[in-house]
Design a protein around this motif. Structure first.
Motif, PDB file in Angstrom:
ATOM      1  N   TRP A 100       0.832  -1.193   0.000  1.00  0.00           N
ATOM      2  CA  TRP A 100       0.000   0.000   0.000  1.00  0.00           C
ATOM      3  C   TRP A 100       0.875   1.254   0.000  1.00  0.00           C
ATOM      4  O   TRP A 100       0.624   2.216  -0.717  1.00  0.00           O
ATOM      5  CB  TRP A 100      -0.923  -0.031   1.194  1.00  0.00           C
ATOM      6  CG  TRP A 100      -1.974   1.032   1.245  1.00  0.00           C
ATOM      7  CD1 TRP A 100      -2.327   1.897   0.250  1.00  0.00           C
ATOM      8  CD2 TRP A 100      -2.811   1.329   2.345  1.00  0.00           C
ATOM      9  NE1 TRP A 100      -3.333   2.716   0.684  1.00  0.00           N
ATOM     10  CE2 TRP A 100      -3.648   2.388   1.959  1.00  0.00           C
ATOM     11  CE3 TRP A 100      -2.928   0.806   3.628  1.00  0.00           C
ATOM     12  CZ2 TRP A 100      -4.598   2.927   2.815  1.00  0.00           C
ATOM     13  CZ3 TRP A 100      -3.878   1.349   4.467  1.00  0.00           C
ATOM     14  CH2 TRP A 100      -4.695   2.383   4.072  1.00  0.00           C
ATOM     15  N   GLY A 106       2.371   1.789  -3.402  1.00  0.00           N
ATOM     16  CA  GLY A 106       1.342   2.315  -4.292  1.00  0.00           C
ATOM     17  C   GLY A 106       1.076   3.791  -4.060  1.00  0.00           C
ATOM     18  O   GLY A 106       0.921   4.573  -5.008  1.00  0.00           O
ATOM     19  N   GLU A 107       1.032   4.196  -2.805  1.00  0.00           N
ATOM     20  CA  GLU A 107       0.834   5.609  -2.481  1.00  0.00           C
ATOM     21  C   GLU A 107       2.003   6.457  -2.973  1.00  0.00           C
ATOM     22  O   GLU A 107       1.810   7.556  -3.476  1.00  0.00           O
ATOM     23  CB  GLU A 107       0.661   5.796  -0.977  1.00  0.00           C
ATOM     24  CG  GLU A 107      -0.644   5.298  -0.437  1.00  0.00           C
ATOM     25  CD  GLU A 107      -1.807   6.188  -0.822  1.00  0.00           C
ATOM     26  OE1 GLU A 107      -1.621   7.408  -0.985  1.00  0.00           O
ATOM     27  OE2 GLU A 107      -2.916   5.644  -0.973  1.00  0.00           O
ATOM     28  N   TYR A 122       1.687   6.913  -6.686  1.00  0.00           N
ATOM     29  CA  TYR A 122       0.605   7.843  -6.971  1.00  0.00           C
ATOM     30  C   TYR A 122       1.063   9.304  -6.751  1.00  0.00           C
ATOM     31  O   TYR A 122       0.827  10.155  -7.577  1.00  0.00           O
ATOM     32  CB  TYR A 122      -0.604   7.531  -6.094  1.00  0.00           C
ATOM     33  CG  TYR A 122      -1.739   8.515  -6.265  1.00  0.00           C
ATOM     34  CD1 TYR A 122      -2.541   8.459  -7.378  1.00  0.00           C
ATOM     35  CD2 TYR A 122      -1.973   9.484  -5.305  1.00  0.00           C
ATOM     36  CE1 TYR A 122      -3.577   9.364  -7.555  1.00  0.00           C
ATOM     37  CE2 TYR A 122      -2.999  10.397  -5.463  1.00  0.00           C
ATOM     38  CZ  TYR A 122      -3.806  10.335  -6.588  1.00  0.00           C
ATOM     39  OH  TYR A 122      -4.805  11.224  -6.737  1.00  0.00           O
ATOM     40  N   TYR A 167       3.396  10.367  -9.561  1.00  0.00           N
ATOM     41  CA  TYR A 167       2.685  10.707 -10.794  1.00  0.00           C
ATOM     42  C   TYR A 167       1.921  12.020 -10.661  1.00  0.00           C
ATOM     43  O   TYR A 167       1.781  12.753 -11.643  1.00  0.00           O
ATOM     44  CB  TYR A 167       1.730   9.594 -11.208  1.00  0.00           C
ATOM     45  CG  TYR A 167       2.403   8.452 -11.914  1.00  0.00           C
ATOM     46  CD1 TYR A 167       3.260   8.685 -12.984  1.00  0.00           C
ATOM     47  CD2 TYR A 167       2.210   7.135 -11.511  1.00  0.00           C
ATOM     48  CE1 TYR A 167       3.887   7.642 -13.643  1.00  0.00           C
ATOM     49  CE2 TYR A 167       2.829   6.087 -12.154  1.00  0.00           C
ATOM     50  CZ  TYR A 167       3.673   6.358 -13.220  1.00  0.00           C
ATOM     51  OH  TYR A 167       4.299   5.322 -13.868  1.00  0.00           O
ATOM     52  N   GLN A 168       1.426  12.331  -9.497  1.00  0.00           N
ATOM     53  CA  GLN A 168       0.707  13.583  -9.289  1.00  0.00           C
ATOM     54  C   GLN A 168       1.675  14.774  -9.314  1.00  0.00           C
ATOM     55  O   GLN A 168       1.314  15.855  -9.793  1.00  0.00           O
ATOM     56  CB  GLN A 168      -0.039  13.560  -7.955  1.00  0.00           C
ATOM     57  CG  GLN A 168      -1.205  12.620  -7.934  1.00  0.00           C
ATOM     58  CD  GLN A 168      -2.299  13.038  -8.885  1.00  0.00           C
ATOM     59  OE1 GLN A 168      -2.617  14.212  -9.013  1.00  0.00           O
ATOM     60  NE2 GLN A 168      -2.860  12.069  -9.585  1.00  0.00           N
TER      61      GLN A 168
END
Length: 50
Positions: free
Chosen positions: A37, A40-41, A44, A47-48
């Motif tokens: 998790w 994954g965060e 993310y 990418y942001q």
């Protein structure tokens, strides 16, 4: 921060307490789930930001 703290607590439970085999298996699964998790965060957020 919560994910990292959960992973650290899981590691401490795995290495510094005397647990039965079934409990070790449970905490190992929770630790791996928290790490996945967290990764994954981080992906993310990357990418942001970029």
């Amino acid at each position: 921060m919560i994910l990292a703290a959960g992973a650290i607590v899981s590691l401490k439970l795995l290495f510094y307490t005397r647990l039965e085999k079934i409990e070790i298996r449970r905490f190992r699964f929770i630790f791996l789930a928290l790490i996945c998790w967290l990764i994954g965060e981080l992906i993310y957020v990357y990418y942001q930001a970029f």
